[in-house]
Design a protein around this motif. Structure first.
Motif, PDB file in Angstrom:
ATOM      1  N   GLY A   1      93.576   8.694  83.618  1.00 34.08           N
ATOM      2  CA  GLY A   1      94.638   9.425  82.944  1.00 34.08           C
ATOM      3  C   GLY A   1      94.275   9.777  81.515  1.00 34.08           C
ATOM      4  O   GLY A   1      94.510  10.904  81.057  1.00 34.08           O
ATOM      5  N   ARG A   2      93.670   8.850  80.805  1.00 35.33           N
ATOM      6  CA  ARG A   2      93.283   9.090  79.419  1.00 35.33           C
ATOM      7  C   ARG A   2      92.155  10.113  79.321  1.00 35.33           C
ATOM      8  O   ARG A   2      92.084  10.876  78.353  1.00 35.33           O
ATOM      9  CB  ARG A   2      92.876   7.770  78.761  1.00 35.33           C
ATOM     10  CG  ARG A   2      94.052   6.820  78.543  1.00 35.33           C
ATOM     11  CD  ARG A   2      93.598   5.465  78.023  1.00 35.33           C
ATOM     12  NE  ARG A   2      93.052   5.558  76.678  1.00 35.33           N
ATOM     13  CZ  ARG A   2      93.786   5.559  75.558  1.00 35.33           C
ATOM     14  NH1 ARG A   2      95.100   5.475  75.642  1.00 35.33           N
ATOM     15  NH2 ARG A   2      93.215   5.639  74.376  1.00 35.33           N
TER      16      ARG A   2
ATOM     17  N   VAL B   1     102.355  13.679  78.807  1.00 37.63           N
ATOM     18  CA  VAL B   1     102.186  12.295  79.239  1.00 37.63           C
ATOM     19  C   VAL B   1     103.470  11.510  79.004  1.00 37.63           C
ATOM     20  O   VAL B   1     104.208  11.765  78.044  1.00 37.63           O
ATOM     21  CB  VAL B   1     100.999  11.625  78.483  1.00 37.63           C
ATOM     22  CG1 VAL B   1     101.243  11.621  76.977  1.00 37.63           C
ATOM     23  CG2 VAL B   1     100.740  10.213  78.996  1.00 37.63           C
TER      24      VAL B   1
ATOM     25  N   ASP C   1     101.766   7.217  83.068  1.00 38.83           N
ATOM     26  CA  ASP C   1     100.965   5.991  83.017  1.00 38.83           C
ATOM     27  C   ASP C   1     101.870   4.768  83.050  1.00 38.83           C
ATOM     28  O   ASP C   1     102.414   4.357  82.040  1.00 38.83           O
ATOM     29  CB  ASP C   1     100.106   5.983  81.749  1.00 38.83           C
ATOM     30  CG  ASP C   1      99.093   4.846  81.744  1.00 38.83           C
ATOM     31  OD1 ASP C   1      99.014   4.112  82.755  1.00 38.83           O
ATOM     32  OD2 ASP C   1      98.380   4.693  80.740  1.00 38.83           O
TER      33      ASP C   1
ATOM     34  N   LEU D   1      93.715  13.458  79.541  1.00 40.12           N
ATOM     35  CA  LEU D   1      94.399  13.773  78.285  1.00 40.12           C
ATOM     36  C   LEU D   1      93.446  13.958  77.108  1.00 40.12           C
ATOM     37  O   LEU D   1      93.875  14.312  76.010  1.00 40.12           O
ATOM     38  CB  LEU D   1      95.395  12.654  77.952  1.00 40.12           C
ATOM     39  CG  LEU D   1      96.555  12.479  78.935  1.00 40.12           C
ATOM     40  CD1 LEU D   1      97.244  11.138  78.708  1.00 40.12           C
ATOM     41  CD2 LEU D   1      97.552  13.625  78.811  1.00 40.12           C
TER      42      LEU D   1
ATOM     43  N   VAL E   1     101.019  13.419  83.113  1.00 43.97           N
ATOM     44  CA  VAL E   1     100.343  12.160  83.442  1.00 43.97           C
ATOM     45  C   VAL E   1     101.328  11.030  83.167  1.00 43.97           C
ATOM     46  O   VAL E   1     101.770  10.845  82.033  1.00 43.97           O
ATOM     47  CB  VAL E   1      99.064  11.983  82.607  1.00 43.97           C
ATOM     48  CG1 VAL E   1      98.419  10.626  82.907  1.00 43.97           C
ATOM     49  CG2 VAL E   1      98.080  13.111  82.880  1.00 43.97           C
TER      50      VAL E   1
END
Length: 276
Positions: free
Chosen positions: A53-54, A91, A173, A57, A171
């Motif tokens: 996910g990071r 996010v 998280d 991003l 996203v």
């Protein structure tokens, strides 16, 4: 063409010590997310799911592979080009309180990204009221501070902020893991309702297979940096083929104490018979 395409993604972090070699935490992961789809990414802590996910991003550097959004390569994109992606990729983090500025009112928090993108104060204020209604918060929330809200309400604010620029992909998280079970259910239903209304896609990251089952169309299972199983959500979360996914399924809590005991016993047998 998929909205998000991740192909052979590799990420390495520096090793401990001056001469230590880098440690690879993702070993060539490939997955995709279609427009309007929810892909659940599940695995235990340390599996590498948050790193994916990071990477999407732009918060971690990749060491190999590609990340394409709308057919455009975005791995390694920085500066204004990365900022422009914020209109399309947003996010929602795990802890809604730390992701909100405690010194700004909810209205200012939600209006800020809109004004940065060129909206007038009046238009931003109107959009904020629409967003608050969309996530089920009262209109007077616009002048209140984050500390005045419960955990579930703060997460609704975080969702509203992610929706503000009308993104194509969010996203998520671990967005419900810090919430109690009843609040989790309400927030997940909110995610589903918003997707129906807006057509936004989710890359939904969680360690909880029951959460992933409820919200996802397709599921990708990550184990120690490798993708070990993918498929439609009903199949992967009910009759998984990979040993690791079977362990995750048996580890998921159920309300019935007897069934929970049976699951625990079955998981222990699985671990004893076929250790990972």
């Amino acid at each position: 063409m998929s909205l998000l395409e991740i192909e052979n993604l590799r990420v390495s972090f520096p090793g401990r010590g001056l001469r230590a070699k880098p440690v690879e935490v993702l070993h060539g992961v490939s997955l995709d997310v279609a427009a309007g789809e929810t892909v659940g990414l599940v695995g235990e802590s340390g599996s590498g799911k948050t790193t994916i996910g990071r990477a999407v991003l732009g918060l971690v550097n990749t060491s190999g592979g590609s990340i394409r959004f709308g057919g455009r390569e975005i791995a390694g994109v920085q500066g204004r080009a990365r900022q422009s992606l914020a209109r399309d990729i947003q996010v929602v983090f795990q802890d809604p309180y730390t992701s909100l500025n405690p010194s700004l009112s909810i209205g200012d928090t939600l209006a800020e990204p809109l004004i940065v993108q060129g909206a007038t104060g009046k238009d931003a204020r109107a959009r904020v009221r629409t967003l608050l209604d969309q996530v089920g918060l009262p209109s007077n929330a616009i002048d209140r501070m984050p500390r005045e809200f419960s955990g579930g309400q703060r997460q609704r604010v975080a969702i509203a902020r992610a929706l503000a620029p009308r993104p194509s992909l969010i996203v998520c998280d671990e967005p419900v893991s810090a919430l109690d079970l009843s609040t989790q259910a309400r927030v997940m239903e909110l995610f589903i309702d918003i997707q129906r209304e807006t057509g936004v896609a989710y890359l939904f990251i969680s360690h909880d297979l029951s959460v992933i089952r409820h919200i996802s169309h397709r599921v990708a299972v990550l184990y120690r940096g490798d993708l070990v199983e993918t498929g439609d959500a009903p199949t992967v979360t009910s009759t998984p083929s990979h040993l690791y996914t079977q362990k995750l399924l048996l580890a998921a809590p159920v309300a019935d104490p007897r069934k929970q005991q049976e699951r625990r016993a079955a998981r222990n047998r699985l671990i004893a018979d076929q250790p990972a």
